[in-house]
Structure formats: C-alpha cells, structure tokens
Scaffold this active site. Sequence first.
Site, PDB file in Angstrom:
ATOM      1  N   LYS A   9       7.892  -9.919   0.016  1.00  0.00           N
ATOM      2  CA  LYS A   9       6.391 -10.328   0.789  1.00  0.00           C
ATOM      3  C   LYS A   9       6.459 -11.590   1.124  1.00  0.00           C
ATOM      4  O   LYS A   9       7.047 -12.367   0.784  1.00  0.00           O
ATOM      5  CB  LYS A   9       5.486  -9.760  -0.412  1.00  0.00           C
ATOM      6  N   TYR A  49      -0.240   1.016   2.877  1.00  0.00           N
ATOM      7  CA  TYR A  49      -1.109   1.048   1.794  1.00  0.00           C
ATOM      8  C   TYR A  49      -2.272   1.804   1.846  1.00  0.00           C
ATOM      9  O   TYR A  49      -3.377   1.574   1.098  1.00  0.00           O
ATOM     10  CB  TYR A  49      -1.483  -0.453   1.364  1.00  0.00           C
ATOM     11  N   ASN A 112       2.820 -10.763  -6.225  1.00  0.00           N
ATOM     12  CA  ASN A 112       3.839 -10.407  -6.974  1.00  0.00           C
ATOM     13  C   ASN A 112       5.126 -10.304  -6.352  1.00  0.00           C
ATOM     14  O   ASN A 112       5.909  -9.611  -6.661  1.00  0.00           O
ATOM     15  CB  ASN A 112       3.316  -9.181  -7.661  1.00  0.00           C
ATOM     16  N   HIS A 115       7.572  -5.416  -3.057  1.00  0.00           N
ATOM     17  CA  HIS A 115       7.046  -4.066  -2.924  1.00  0.00           C
ATOM     18  C   HIS A 115       8.334  -3.240  -2.977  1.00  0.00           C
ATOM     19  O   HIS A 115       9.253  -3.590  -2.565  1.00  0.00           O
ATOM     20  CB  HIS A 115       6.392  -3.512  -1.511  1.00  0.00           C
ATOM     21  N   GLU A 126       7.352   5.968   3.445  1.00  0.00           N
ATOM     22  CA  GLU A 126       7.531   4.572   3.538  1.00  0.00           C
ATOM     23  C   GLU A 126       8.817   4.173   4.442  1.00  0.00           C
ATOM     24  O   GLU A 126       8.503   3.365   5.230  1.00  0.00           O
ATOM     25  CB  GLU A 126       7.470   3.862   2.002  1.00  0.00           C
TER      26      GLU A 126
HETATM   27  P1  DAT Z   1       3.054  -2.159  -7.143  1.00  0.00           P
HETATM   28  O1  DAT Z   1       3.238  -3.015  -5.944  1.00  0.00           O
HETATM   29  O2  DAT Z   1       3.553  -2.341  -8.430  1.00  0.00           O
HETATM   30  O3  DAT Z   1       3.222  -0.573  -6.376  1.00  0.00           O
HETATM   31  P2  DAT Z   1       0.146  -1.048  -6.507  1.00  0.00           P
HETATM   32  O4  DAT Z   1       0.792  -0.075  -5.537  1.00  0.00           O
HETATM   33  O5  DAT Z   1      -0.552  -0.664  -7.556  1.00  0.00           O
HETATM   34  O6  DAT Z   1       1.332  -2.076  -7.359  1.00  0.00           O
HETATM   35  O7  DAT Z   1      -0.713  -2.131  -5.732  1.00  0.00           O
HETATM   36  C1  DAT Z   1      -0.091  -2.499  -4.665  1.00  0.00           C
HETATM   37  C2  DAT Z   1      -0.313  -4.193  -4.382  1.00  0.00           C
HETATM   38  O8  DAT Z   1      -1.551  -4.296  -4.292  1.00  0.00           O
HETATM   39  C3  DAT Z   1       0.287  -4.729  -5.628  1.00  0.00           C
HETATM   40  O9  DAT Z   1       1.561  -5.120  -5.532  1.00  0.00           O
HETATM   41  C4  DAT Z   1      -0.521  -6.007  -5.525  1.00  0.00           C
HETATM   42  C5  DAT Z   1      -2.218  -5.593  -5.413  1.00  0.00           C
HETATM   43  N1  DAT Z   1      -2.890  -5.223  -6.350  1.00  0.00           N
HETATM   44  C6  DAT Z   1      -2.900  -4.148  -7.254  1.00  0.00           C
HETATM   45  N2  DAT Z   1      -3.618  -4.247  -8.070  1.00  0.00           N
HETATM   46  C7  DAT Z   1      -4.372  -5.397  -8.027  1.00  0.00           C
HETATM   47  C8  DAT Z   1      -5.682  -5.986  -8.508  1.00  0.00           C
HETATM   48  N3  DAT Z   1      -6.005  -5.273  -9.588  1.00  0.00           N
HETATM   49  N4  DAT Z   1      -5.949  -7.089  -7.946  1.00  0.00           N
HETATM   50  C9  DAT Z   1      -5.352  -7.445  -6.707  1.00  0.00           C
HETATM   51  N5  DAT Z   1      -4.553  -7.068  -6.289  1.00  0.00           N
HETATM   52  C10 DAT Z   1      -3.912  -5.927  -6.736  1.00  0.00           C
HETATM   53 MG    MG Z   2       2.639   0.919  -5.239  1.00  0.00          MG
END
Ligand code: DAT
Ligand code: MG
Length: 150
Positions: A9, A49, A112, A115, A126
């Site tokens: 990212k 997303y 974070n 991805h 994806e």
């Molecule tokens: P991951 O990247 O672990 O698969 P996810 O698919 O639940 O996590 O979410 C996609 C991204 O969205 C994640 O990497 C960071 C952001 N995100 C997730 N939960 C969030 C939150 N509560 N507040 C802000 N950003 C968030």
């Molecule tokens: Mg995810």
Amino acid sequence: MERTLILVKPDAIQRGLAGEIISRLERRGLKIVAMKMIQMDRALASKHYAVHQSKPFFGSLVEFITSCPVIAAVFEGPSAVQVARRTMGETDPAKSPAGSIRGDLAVEVQHNLIHGSDSPENATKEIALFFNASEILSYQREIDRWAGYS
Ligand code: DAT
Ligand code: MG
C-alpha cells in the site's frame, strides 16, 4: 497450490518498506508469479473494495489507496491465502502479533501497509482485477522444482 493478491500500500511505498514486505512473503516460502507498480484509480479501488462500500471508512480507504502508486503482486504456494494473511497479521496493527508485518511495522488500521486476499475465491476475483492471464508466469513447473514442491 494456491494464489493470492498482495498490494503493497501507499504507506509502505512512502516509508520505504516495500522490499521488507515483499521479502517477508518470499522468505515465508511464497513465490512471486506476477508483479507491477500501478497508480490505482477510483474505479479500480471501488471494485477492489466493493465489499466495504457501505462502511464509514470507505471514502478515506479509497482516498488512501489511490493517493500514490502501489505494488500489486500475485504470490503462489501451498495455502497461499492463509499463509499470506498470517504473515501480514490482523487488520488492526495494534492487535497484530509481533513477528507479523503489521505487528512489527505499523500502528494504525488505516495505514496497515499491505493487502492480502481473504479467501481463495476472492483471490481469484482480485487477481483478475489487476492482471491479465498473460502477465502471470507460466514457468510454474520450474519454480516448483526449485522450491522442492514437486
Ligand atoms: P484487511 O485489509 O485485513 O483484509 P478489511 O478487508 O476488513 O481488512 O478492510 C480493508 C481495509 O480497510 C483495511 O486494510 C484497512 C481499512 N479498514 C478496515 N477497518 C477499518 C476501520 N475500522 N477504520 C478505518 N479503516 C479500516
Ligand atoms: Mg480484506
């Protein structure tokens, strides 16, 4: 044998952590079978997303992922999806174990670093968003032989 989509990212690129992150996945034992640096546009980010469209953080997530180029890659190996997710840590870096990419190198959920697909089915979808079949290596049999998989 399985494939997963990895995105390094914008925060990782800006912090100079791309090599470290790719290296950790490689050292774990996953093989790079496709890789490119791209600037994601809003259309691609929204598709990637789509599952988060109704979440309060969707707008800032799309803003962030399109803010500067990312490295998109396909990694392959046994249980690649789960192996990559375990190597990454939890979605929230603060809850990620030490030894994981997010647990060692990040502190906030929005930034974070990486991805990784969350299921083999989503990985297939994806990967198709980011790569044509012709961009994914076809010398897999040789890679398997070097890696001792066959
Ligand atoms: P991951 O990247 O672990 O698969 P996810 O698919 O639940 O996590 O979410 C996609 C991204 O969205 C994640 O990497 C960071 C952001 N995100 C997730 N939960 C969030 C939150 N509560 N507040 C802000 N950003 C968030
Ligand atoms: Mg995810």
